[in-house]
Write an enzyme that holds these catalytic residues in place. Structure first.
Site, PDB file in Angstrom:
ATOM      1  N   ALA A   1       6.579  33.266  39.599  1.00 49.10           N
ATOM      2  CA  ALA A   1       6.803  32.454  40.808  1.00 49.10           C
ATOM      3  C   ALA A   1       7.620  33.256  41.820  1.00 49.10           C
ATOM      4  O   ALA A   1       7.052  34.005  42.626  1.00 49.10           O
ATOM      5  CB  ALA A   1       7.491  31.148  40.436  1.00 49.10           C
ATOM      6  N   ARG A   2       8.929  33.166  41.750  1.00 44.67           N
ATOM      7  CA  ARG A   2       9.807  33.943  42.612  1.00 44.67           C
ATOM      8  C   ARG A   2      11.053  34.328  41.823  1.00 44.67           C
ATOM      9  O   ARG A   2      11.604  33.505  41.074  1.00 44.67           O
ATOM     10  CB  ARG A   2      10.239  33.127  43.844  1.00 44.67           C
ATOM     11  CG  ARG A   2       9.165  33.001  44.914  1.00 44.67           C
ATOM     12  CD  ARG A   2       8.825  34.372  45.527  1.00 44.67           C
ATOM     13  NE  ARG A   2       7.771  34.304  46.528  1.00 44.67           N
ATOM     14  CZ  ARG A   2       6.481  34.558  46.277  1.00 44.67           C
ATOM     15  NH1 ARG A   2       6.091  34.879  45.059  1.00 44.67           N
ATOM     16  NH2 ARG A   2       5.602  34.512  47.240  1.00 44.67           N
TER      17      ARG A   2
ATOM     18  N   ASP B   1       7.318  39.171  36.864  1.00 44.21           N
ATOM     19  CA  ASP B   1       6.494  39.796  37.904  1.00 44.21           C
ATOM     20  C   ASP B   1       7.236  39.825  39.237  1.00 44.21           C
ATOM     21  O   ASP B   1       6.834  40.531  40.151  1.00 44.21           O
ATOM     22  CB  ASP B   1       5.187  38.992  38.060  1.00 44.21           C
ATOM     23  CG  ASP B   1       4.229  39.619  39.062  1.00 44.21           C
ATOM     24  OD1 ASP B   1       4.027  40.853  38.999  1.00 44.21           O
ATOM     25  OD2 ASP B   1       3.677  38.880  39.908  1.00 44.21           O
TER      26      ASP B   1
ATOM     27  N   GLU C   1      13.148  42.786  45.876  1.00 52.17           N
ATOM     28  CA  GLU C   1      11.971  43.585  45.511  1.00 52.17           C
ATOM     29  C   GLU C   1      11.856  44.809  46.401  1.00 52.17           C
ATOM     30  O   GLU C   1      11.957  44.669  47.629  1.00 52.17           O
ATOM     31  CB  GLU C   1      10.711  42.717  45.611  1.00 52.17           C
ATOM     32  CG  GLU C   1      10.715  41.624  44.553  1.00 52.17           C
ATOM     33  CD  GLU C   1       9.452  40.762  44.537  1.00 52.17           C
ATOM     34  OE1 GLU C   1       8.538  41.003  45.351  1.00 52.17           O
ATOM     35  OE2 GLU C   1       9.397  39.853  43.705  1.00 52.17           O
TER      36      GLU C   1
ATOM     37  N   HIS D   1       5.244  42.679  41.111  1.00 54.32           N
ATOM     38  CA  HIS D   1       4.692  41.559  41.907  1.00 54.32           C
ATOM     39  C   HIS D   1       3.166  41.695  42.049  1.00 54.32           C
ATOM     40  O   HIS D   1       2.626  41.816  43.154  1.00 54.32           O
ATOM     41  CB  HIS D   1       5.366  41.502  43.293  1.00 54.32           C
ATOM     42  CG  HIS D   1       5.249  40.164  43.938  1.00 54.32           C
ATOM     43  ND1 HIS D   1       6.250  39.614  44.712  1.00 54.32           N
ATOM     44  CD2 HIS D   1       4.264  39.233  43.926  1.00 54.32           C
ATOM     45  CE1 HIS D   1       5.876  38.425  45.157  1.00 54.32           C
ATOM     46  NE2 HIS D   1       4.664  38.173  44.690  1.00 54.32           N
ATOM     47  N   LEU D   2       2.522  41.648  40.883  1.00 54.07           N
ATOM     48  CA  LEU D   2       1.065  41.870  40.859  1.00 54.07           C
ATOM     49  C   LEU D   2       0.255  40.587  40.748  1.00 54.07           C
ATOM     50  O   LEU D   2      -0.973  40.643  40.643  1.00 54.07           O
ATOM     51  CB  LEU D   2       0.701  42.776  39.663  1.00 54.07           C
ATOM     52  CG  LEU D   2       1.128  44.239  39.730  1.00 54.07           C
ATOM     53  CD1 LEU D   2       0.663  44.989  38.479  1.00 54.07           C
ATOM     54  CD2 LEU D   2       0.551  44.903  40.977  1.00 54.07           C
TER      55      LEU D   2
ATOM     56  N   ALA E   1      -0.951  38.353  42.612  1.00 54.79           N
ATOM     57  CA  ALA E   1      -2.101  38.105  43.498  1.00 54.79           C
ATOM     58  C   ALA E   1      -2.984  39.335  43.625  1.00 54.79           C
ATOM     59  O   ALA E   1      -3.955  39.326  44.378  1.00 54.79           O
ATOM     60  CB  ALA E   1      -1.588  37.698  44.871  1.00 54.79           C
TER      61      ALA E   1
HETATM   62  N1  LIG Z   1       3.455  36.463  41.650  1.00 56.04           N
HETATM   63  C1  LIG Z   1       2.533  36.278  42.573  1.00 56.04           C
HETATM   64  O1  LIG Z   1       1.906  37.230  43.040  1.00 56.04           O
HETATM   65  C2  LIG Z   1       2.239  34.915  43.054  1.00 56.04           C
HETATM   66  C3  LIG Z   1       3.236  33.988  43.087  1.00 56.04           C
HETATM   67  N2  LIG Z   1       2.969  32.722  43.533  1.00 56.04           N
HETATM   68  C4  LIG Z   1       4.086  31.798  43.549  1.00 56.04           C
HETATM   69  O2  LIG Z   1       3.877  30.775  42.589  1.00 56.04           O
HETATM   70  C5  LIG Z   1       4.529  29.602  43.004  1.00 56.04           C
HETATM   71  C6  LIG Z   1       3.611  28.416  42.830  1.00 56.04           C
HETATM   72  O3  LIG Z   1       2.475  28.540  43.649  1.00 56.04           O
HETATM   73  P1  LIG Z   1       1.426  27.342  43.757  1.00 56.04           P
HETATM   74  O4  LIG Z   1       1.164  26.796  42.405  1.00 56.04           O
HETATM   75  O5  LIG Z   1       0.312  27.821  44.563  1.00 56.04           O
HETATM   76  O6  LIG Z   1       2.287  26.301  44.578  1.00 56.04           O
HETATM   77  P2  LIG Z   1       2.129  24.722  44.551  1.00 56.04           P
HETATM   78  O7  LIG Z   1       2.814  24.240  45.761  1.00 56.04           O
HETATM   79  O8  LIG Z   1       0.725  24.332  44.325  1.00 56.04           O
HETATM   80  O9  LIG Z   1       2.965  24.288  43.270  1.00 56.04           O
HETATM   81  C7  LIG Z   1       4.346  24.306  43.203  1.00 56.04           C
HETATM   82  C8  LIG Z   1       4.771  23.102  42.410  1.00 56.04           C
HETATM   83  O10 LIG Z   1       6.164  23.196  42.197  1.00 56.04           O
HETATM   84  C9  LIG Z   1       6.658  21.876  42.188  1.00 56.04           C
HETATM   85  N3  LIG Z   1       8.090  21.850  42.366  1.00 56.04           N
HETATM   86  C10 LIG Z   1       8.803  21.816  43.527  1.00 56.04           C
HETATM   87  N4  LIG Z   1      10.103  21.729  43.241  1.00 56.04           N
HETATM   88  C11 LIG Z   1      10.212  21.713  41.886  1.00 56.04           C
HETATM   89  C12 LIG Z   1      11.314  21.630  41.006  1.00 56.04           C
HETATM   90  N5  LIG Z   1      12.556  21.543  41.488  1.00 56.04           N
HETATM   91  N6  LIG Z   1      11.060  21.639  39.687  1.00 56.04           N
HETATM   92  C13 LIG Z   1       9.812  21.729  39.223  1.00 56.04           C
HETATM   93  N7  LIG Z   1       8.729  21.787  40.023  1.00 56.04           N
HETATM   94  C14 LIG Z   1       8.940  21.790  41.339  1.00 56.04           C
HETATM   95  C15 LIG Z   1       5.897  21.209  43.306  1.00 56.04           C
HETATM   96  O11 LIG Z   1       5.922  19.809  43.172  1.00 56.04           O
HETATM   97  C16 LIG Z   1       4.519  21.779  43.125  1.00 56.04           C
HETATM   98  O12 LIG Z   1       3.708  20.930  42.341  1.00 56.04           O
HETATM   99  C17 LIG Z   1       4.976  29.849  44.433  1.00 56.04           C
HETATM  100  O13 LIG Z   1       6.338  30.211  44.448  1.00 56.04           O
HETATM  101  C18 LIG Z   1       4.159  31.027  44.851  1.00 56.04           C
HETATM  102  O14 LIG Z   1       4.757  31.747  45.858  1.00 56.04           O
HETATM  103  C19 LIG Z   1       1.730  32.335  43.915  1.00 56.04           C
HETATM  104  C20 LIG Z   1       0.713  33.223  43.903  1.00 56.04           C
HETATM  105  C21 LIG Z   1       0.884  34.609  43.500  1.00 56.04           C
HETATM  106  O1  LIG Z   2       0.982  34.519  47.297  1.00 56.69           O
HETATM  107  C1  LIG Z   2       2.107  34.648  46.809  1.00 56.69           C
HETATM  108  O2  LIG Z   2       2.978  33.764  46.809  1.00 56.69           O
HETATM  109  C2  LIG Z   2       2.466  35.894  46.207  1.00 56.69           C
HETATM  110  O3  LIG Z   2       3.524  36.013  45.655  1.00 56.69           O
HETATM  111  C3  LIG Z   2       1.554  37.022  46.340  1.00 56.69           C
HETATM  112  O4  LIG Z   2       2.249  37.984  47.059  1.00 56.69           O
HETATM  113  P1  LIG Z   2       1.497  39.237  47.709  1.00 56.69           P
HETATM  114  O5  LIG Z   2       0.591  38.693  48.766  1.00 56.69           O
HETATM  115  O6  LIG Z   2       0.749  39.920  46.613  1.00 56.69           O
HETATM  116  O7  LIG Z   2       2.594  40.066  48.290  1.00 56.69           O
END
Ligand SMILES: NC(=O)C1=CN([C@@H]2O[C@H](COP(=O)(O)OP(=O)(O)OC[C@H]3O[C@@H](n4cnc5c(N)ncnc54)[C@H](O)[C@@H]3O)[C@@H](O)[C@H]2O)C=CC1
Ligand SMILES: O=C(O)C(=O)COP(=O)(O)O
Length: 588
Positions: A286-287, A311, A316, A335-336, A338
């Protein structure tokens, strides 16, 4: 101060009613009449307003690597500047020359970026999900839209989560490194099985749901914590929603999928690690900021956390000396989540969202109506959008000391059902018209409400539901500014295009285009000539002139349309013509 109400009324803007003039090039629309009324007398003075020009082709700064599909799309319509790895200072410098910015997670779009843009930046496109790297409050204040690709990389992130889960459980990364280092440590890297274990998915949104689905396929018992997720969605895939404490206390594996917000920041900390089952394993795609990284090192050292697969990091890239990164029970990726070929193809078209910047005229470019139906704005609201701004501009210019405007009432008369007409864009444009002439603030759909509130301008809206065919979205828009001193006692109405057809009891016939000089004087020979010659001396072209009078040699109103903006000096000379009792210059 005498108080008055300035009211501008457009009784009808129905394309069917008249064919005389178009407000915009496509489609052809006309206005049946414009009615403007003010009460009270103001001082004799004039104001000159400037409007900013806009380049025809926008410049888009692509600050991080974007898929080819997105870039190609952009290059067709915009000047594209691909500059990667900019320092914050370089970004601040470049941004003043850009209309749009496209980023991924690696660029911090801070308040300074918006401040440095000088109002030019209209949209930030995030080619991905998380927008925690963008200062959203600053974006709103500066009228900048932030758009992302909320579903494009969901599966990629979920798959990476599962990859890390399995790799962590079976020590894949450590074993790989040791074999490459010439070792053969079969006993050291005995792993743990996933089947039958409890996985707590923290954040049951898009990525969390996909992770849960896949983990169930691996035979895991999946629970989830998400204060906002509907229980039936969880139940539908056989996942039980539980409290935060229950989730962390019962899980063998915890996978994090919530956004980084002030609430989720450092959600996993010394206290919460203390509540976990000893030997828990944690995955974070996530983050980084949702974990207190120093507390995680302590939890790893004490054995509360057996392993972690990360990740994402608070900073970063993390420092190579980071204890967390170097910890033997931690595996890391840069941070892979995506970063799959497929996901990058899907996120790239976020660039298409900046295209309305290019494709529509400067009128719509200013409002960037991404989150209202673009179709509706283009097909039927467009003329009203332009008109709404003009009404705001007219109203505020008829008020003495425009900054004193505090209470604005907008009345829409329409045969449409209230939920069949989205007036946000009209309200925004009226706000724009009212605020821009009296300040240096750039107003658009994004920051209109914020800006109005910040300046203490209260805009209330009212609907008059009309009988009859709801074919045209609006029959009239009325803008009333209350409790202000009026500069010019006047009123307007009638036919065709947007026309000023009545000023008080004086009939005139003036097209509301370009700029208008309104004068009230005692009707007498030579007035038109006097004004005309002052304008002629500085080569200001008069597009029309119209005089309305009650009776010969009595009070009259003269409306003069000009193509060019007269100088302050010329306007002053016109205002000083002895017979002229009231005078105002209106820039539309
Ligand atoms: N590592 C990467 O490359 C990537 C990371 N991410 C990250 O993954 C995370 C989730 O992305 P999505 O599922 O698309 O977002 P989303 O918005 O669909 O899901 C996030 C969920 O977290 C819940 N939430 C909010 N506050 C909360 C809390 N205090 N406790 C528990 N749950 C809570 C929300 O209700 C929501 O259902 C984001 O931070 C996004 O940036 C997303 C894509 C790629
Ligand atoms: O979409 C997200 O939240 C991601 O973390 C993906 O990040 P990136 O576009 O690969 O730098």
């Amino acid at each position: 101060m005498a108080t008055s109400t300035t009211s501008l009324n457009v009784p009808s803007l129905n394309p069917k009613l008249s064919s005389s003039l178009s407000i915009s090039s496509t489609p052809q629309f006309s206005v049946s009449s414009l009615n403007l009324r003010t009460h009270g007398r103001g001082t004799r003075r004039f104001i000159v307003l400037a409007t900013a020009g806009l380049d025809a082709k926008p410049t888009v700064l692509v600050a991080e690597k974007l898929g080819a599909a997105g870039l190609d799309l952009l290059k067709e319509f915009a000047n594209v500047d691909c500059s990667y790895n900019l320092s914050p200072e370089e970004l601040n410098t470049k941004i003043s020359l850009c209309d749009a910015l496209i980023v991924r997670s690696g660029t911090k779009v801070s308040r300074e970026v918006f401040e440095s843009s000088g109002g030019r930046l209209k949209v930030v496109g995030r080619a991905g999900v998380g927008i925690d790297n963008v200062d959203l409050a600053a974006a709103t204040e500066h009228g900048c839209l932030v758009v992302n690709a909320p579903t494009a990389n969901t599966v990629a992130a979920a798959e990476h989560g599962i990859a890390l889960l399995a790799a962590m459980a079976r020590n894949v990364a450590q074993a790989d490194a040791s074999v490459k280092a010439g070792k053969w440590l079969r006993n050291k890297y005995v792993g743990v099985s996933l089947v039958g274990k409890t996985l707590a998915v923290m954040g049951f949104g898009k990525v969390g749901t996909e992770v849960a689905r896949r983990a169930k396929g691996l035979g895991m018992h999946v629970i989830a914590h998400d204060p906002y997720a509907p229980a039936d969605r969880a139940r539908a895939i056989g996942v039980e929603l539980v409290t935060f404490d229950e989730a962390i206390a019962t899980a063998d594996f915890i996978s994090l999928h919530m956004p980084l917000t002030p609430t989720t920041s450092k959600m996993l900390n010394d206290e919460t690690f203390g509540k976990m089952k000893k030997g828990v394993r944690i995955v974070n795609v996530a983050r980084g900021g949702v974990i207190d990284e120093e507390a995680l090192v302590r939890a790893l050292d004490s054995g509360i956390v057996a392993q972690a697969a990360l990740d994402v990091f608070t900073k970063e890239p993390p420092s190579p000396e980071s204890k967390l990164v170097q910890h033997e029970n931690v595996i890391v990726t840069p941070h892979l989540g995506a970063s799959t070929v497929e996901a990058q193809c899907l996120v790239a078209p976020v660039s298409s969202l900046v295209l309305p910047l290019v494709n529509h005229g400067s009128d719509l470019r200013d409002i960037m109506p991404f989150h209202v139906s673009l179709q509706q704005v283009l097909s039927e609201l467009k003329p009203y959008v332009i008109l709404a701004e003009k009404l705001g501009r007219l109203a505020v210019q008829l008020v003495t000391g425009g900054s004193g405007v505090k209470s604005v009432k907008v009345t829409y008369a329409s045969a449409r059902a209230p939920d069949d007409l989205d007036t946000r864009v009209l309200r925004a444009m009226i706000t724009k018209g009212i605020i821009e002439p009296i300040s240096s603030v750039f107003v658009n759909l994004v920051n209109a409400d914020f800006t109005a509130k910040q300046r203490g301008v209260r805009i209330t809206e009212e609907r008059i539901v009309l009988d009859g065919s709801p074919e045209a979205p609006l029959e009239s828009i009325q803008v009333q500014i209350a409790n202000v001193e009026s500069k010019f006692a006047s009123a307007i109405s009638d036919t065709g295009e947007i026309r000023l057809t009545r000023v008080g009891s004086f009939e005139v016939d003036v097209s509301l285009e370009g700029s208008i000089i309104l004068c009230r004087q005692v009707d007498q020979p030579g007035m038109i000539g006097k004004v005309g010659s002052i304008l002629g001396q500085e080569n200001v072209n008069v597009s029309f002139m119209s005089v309305g009078r009650i009776a010969p040699r009595k009070q009259a109103v003269m409306a003069i349309g000009v193509d060019d903006q007269p100088s302050k000096q010329s306007l002053q000379r016109i205002g000083e013509i002895p017979a002229i009792e009231e005078f105002v210059f209106l820039k539309l």
